[in-house]
Scaffold this motif. Structure first.
Motif, PDB file in Angstrom:
ATOM      1  N   GLY A  39       0.817  -1.216   0.000  1.00 35.85           N
ATOM      2  CA  GLY A  39       0.000   0.000   0.000  1.00 35.85           C
ATOM      3  C   GLY A  39       0.844   1.256   0.000  1.00 35.85           C
ATOM      4  O   GLY A  39       1.805   1.358  -0.768  1.00 35.85           O
ATOM      5  N   ASP A  40       0.492   2.188   0.894  1.00 32.61           N
ATOM      6  CA  ASP A  40       1.082   3.534   0.861  1.00 32.61           C
ATOM      7  C   ASP A  40       1.808   3.882   2.164  1.00 32.61           C
ATOM      8  O   ASP A  40       1.601   3.254   3.192  1.00 32.61           O
ATOM      9  CB  ASP A  40      -0.033   4.567   0.653  1.00 32.61           C
ATOM     10  CG  ASP A  40      -0.900   4.233  -0.549  1.00 32.61           C
ATOM     11  OD1 ASP A  40      -0.332   3.853  -1.590  1.00 32.61           O
ATOM     12  OD2 ASP A  40      -2.142   4.330  -0.436  1.00 32.61           O
ATOM     13  N   GLY A  88      -4.546   0.865  -3.021  1.00 33.04           N
ATOM     14  CA  GLY A  88      -4.565   2.232  -2.495  1.00 33.04           C
ATOM     15  C   GLY A  88      -3.964   3.242  -3.453  1.00 33.04           C
ATOM     16  O   GLY A  88      -4.071   3.110  -4.672  1.00 33.04           O
ATOM     17  N   GLY A  89      -3.297   4.244  -2.901  1.00 31.07           N
ATOM     18  CA  GLY A  89      -2.720   5.314  -3.714  1.00 31.07           C
ATOM     19  C   GLY A  89      -1.688   4.794  -4.706  1.00 31.07           C
ATOM     20  O   GLY A  89      -1.628   5.244  -5.853  1.00 31.07           O
ATOM     21  N   ALA A  90      -0.885   3.825  -4.266  1.00 31.53           N
ATOM     22  CA  ALA A  90       0.130   3.247  -5.156  1.00 31.53           C
ATOM     23  C   ALA A  90      -0.534   2.661  -6.401  1.00 31.53           C
ATOM     24  O   ALA A  90      -0.014   2.783  -7.517  1.00 31.53           O
ATOM     25  CB  ALA A  90       0.906   2.158  -4.413  1.00 31.53           C
ATOM     26  N   GLY A 107      -3.582   5.253   1.772  1.00 28.81           N
ATOM     27  CA  GLY A 107      -3.967   6.648   1.935  1.00 28.81           C
ATOM     28  C   GLY A 107      -2.762   7.573   2.026  1.00 28.81           C
ATOM     29  O   GLY A 107      -1.629   7.133   2.214  1.00 28.81           O
ATOM     30  N   GLY A 108      -3.050   8.852   1.865  1.00 23.84           N
ATOM     31  CA  GLY A 108      -1.996   9.857   1.933  1.00 23.84           C
ATOM     32  C   GLY A 108      -2.510  11.178   1.392  1.00 23.84           C
ATOM     33  O   GLY A 108      -3.465  11.198   0.614  1.00 23.84           O
ATOM     34  N   SER A 130      -1.499   4.951   7.151  1.00 21.88           N
ATOM     35  CA  SER A 130      -0.278   5.122   6.363  1.00 21.88           C
ATOM     36  C   SER A 130       0.642   6.215   6.918  1.00 21.88           C
ATOM     37  O   SER A 130       1.751   6.388   6.431  1.00 21.88           O
ATOM     38  CB  SER A 130      -0.655   5.458   4.921  1.00 21.88           C
ATOM     39  OG  SER A 130      -1.437   6.639   4.912  1.00 21.88           O
ATOM     40  N   ALA A 131       0.173   6.935   7.942  1.00 18.20           N
ATOM     41  CA  ALA A 131       0.988   7.953   8.643  1.00 18.20           C
ATOM     42  C   ALA A 131       1.830   8.822   7.710  1.00 18.20           C
ATOM     43  O   ALA A 131       3.064   8.794   7.770  1.00 18.20           O
ATOM     44  CB  ALA A 131       1.889   7.271   9.686  1.00 18.20           C
ATOM     45  N   PRO A 132       1.183   9.610   6.842  1.00 16.84           N
ATOM     46  CA  PRO A 132       1.930  10.413   5.860  1.00 16.84           C
ATOM     47  C   PRO A 132       2.970  11.321   6.512  1.00 16.84           C
ATOM     48  O   PRO A 132       4.005  11.599   5.898  1.00 16.84           O
ATOM     49  CB  PRO A 132       0.835  11.264   5.192  1.00 16.84           C
ATOM     50  CG  PRO A 132      -0.457  10.598   5.496  1.00 16.84           C
ATOM     51  CD  PRO A 132      -0.274   9.810   6.755  1.00 16.84           C
TER      52      PRO A 132
END
Ligand code: IPM
Ligand code: MN
Length: 369
Positions: A10-11, A44-46, A75-76, A282-284
């Motif tokens: 994931g991200d 996800g975002g990837a 997410g992000g 995902s703790a951006p």
């Protein structure tokens, strides 16, 4: 034992922590003579970046061909402006639905050595040991309609909390099955003083309880449960609740252990592969910094060994290694209270070393400090 594991990093920190969990599975395979084959998929975002969709079809196929799925996080900020049906989180919800992962188990465990990392006082959290059984494929997350609309000329919006009787029954039964092998107490959390769905939930909980005369059932309103989780967390054994309540209460409960970075989860299905992922996101803010706590992902891998492969001893070895490393004083940033901390990779290395060789703990007291 030969098993196929689908890995969906994931991200954000999802990538970093899943790598750690895979390293741990590899050393377990070595020590116990198993063969784990890893196949990777985008989510996800990837997946949005590469394929224009948060859950490509071949990711679903990769998962379906595997014996279990290990997921990081999605997410992000980069994808925050996308319309809701295109967001990274959609990928996660869709894979839960595709694989029918209805039972999300989120154990909350107290670690003696982390007592100073929790914002709560020792006497409240000592010995805390409960599991949240969160319904994962229904409720507000999936009910239709869920949309913006116009009423008269005014903007309006609707989400729907929908459950079928069967869906409620199977998750409550899952909770009772868990309780049989634990302290034999189920707390069913609802909002029966307001919501119709909760009234049926409560009724079904009482019905299922009759099949388990040795297990005590209590009903608790969700607002009160949120309070009791802080006031008297030692009270709980198995907490069963619907999707959204379970999402909120499990983040709250993570603070009892000291950090959201400590909480693993298993998302179980009846037929096909189950999925394992840390409770955290995902703790951006710290993504890509080699700073995330890999323990939630590593403990999720332990749950995979336990629930999908029946490898109880191997699961315990991972859990014990985590505890030993914490007892030796090693911390990631989230647990360090501003003091010295290990990078994600160093924490993984410490845990891997202890799994490879139990006696390594003597050396790691100094090796990673
Ligand atoms: C979780 C997460 C997800 C959820 C999000 C990322 C969709 O918060 O697994 O708890 O709400 O279920
Ligand atoms: Mn959540």
């Amino acid at each position: 034992m030969i098993k196929k594991v689908a890995v969906l990093p994931g991200d954000g920190v999802g990538k970093e922590v899943t790598k750690g969990a895979v390293d741990v599975l590899k050393v377990v395979a070595q020590r116990f003579n198993h063969q784990f084959e890893f196949t990777y998929g985008l989510i996800g975002g990837a997946a949005i970046d590469e394929e224009g969709t948060p859950l490509p079809i071949h990711t679903v196929e990769t998962c379906k061909q595997a014996d279990a799925v290990l997921l990081g996080a999605v997410g992000g900020t980069k994808w925050d402006e996308l319309p809701s049906h295109m967001r990274p989180e959609r990928g996660l919800l869709a894979i839960r639905k595709e694989l029918d992962l209805y039972a999300n188990l989120r154990p909350v465990t107290y670690y003696d050595s982390l007592v100073d990392s929790s914002p709560l006082k020792k006497e409240y959290i000592e010995g805390v040991d409960f599991i949240i059984v969160r319904e994962l494929t229904g409720g507000l997350y999936f009910g239709k309609p869920s949309e913006r609309r116009t009423e008269g000329s005014k903007e309006a919006v609707v989400d729907t909390l929908f459950y079928k009787r069967d869906e409620i029954e199977r998750i409550i039964r899952q909770a009772f099955e868990m309780a049989v092998n634990r302290r034999k107490k189920v707390t069913s959390v609802d909002k029966a003083n307001v919501l119709e769905s909760s009234c049926l939930w409560r009724e079904i909980a009482a019905e299922v309880a009759k099949e388990y005369p040795d297990v005590e059932l209590e009903h608790m309103l969700v607002d009160s449960a949120a309070m009791q989780l802080i006031r008297n967390p030692q009270h709980f054994d198995v907490v069963v609740t619907e999707n959204m309540f379970g999402d909120i209460l499990s983040d709250e409960a993570s603070m009892l252990t000291g950090s959201l970075g400590m909480l693993p989860s298993a998302s179980l299905t009846v037929n096909g592969p189950s999925l394992y992922e840390p409770v955290h996101g995902s703790a951006p803010d710290i993504a890509g910094q080699n700073k995330a706590n890999p323990i939630a992902a590593i403990l999720s891998a332990a749950m995979m060994l336990r629930y999908s492969f029946g490898l109880e001893e191997e699961a315990k070895v991972i859990e014990q290694a985590v505890e030993n490393v914490l007892n030796a004083g090693h911390r990631t940033a989230d647990l360090a209270n501003g003091l010295h901390y290990l990078s994600t990779e160093k924490m993984v290395e410490a845990i891997v070393d202890v799994i490879a060789d139990d006696s390594a703990i003597v050396n790691i007291m100094t090796a990673y400090s």
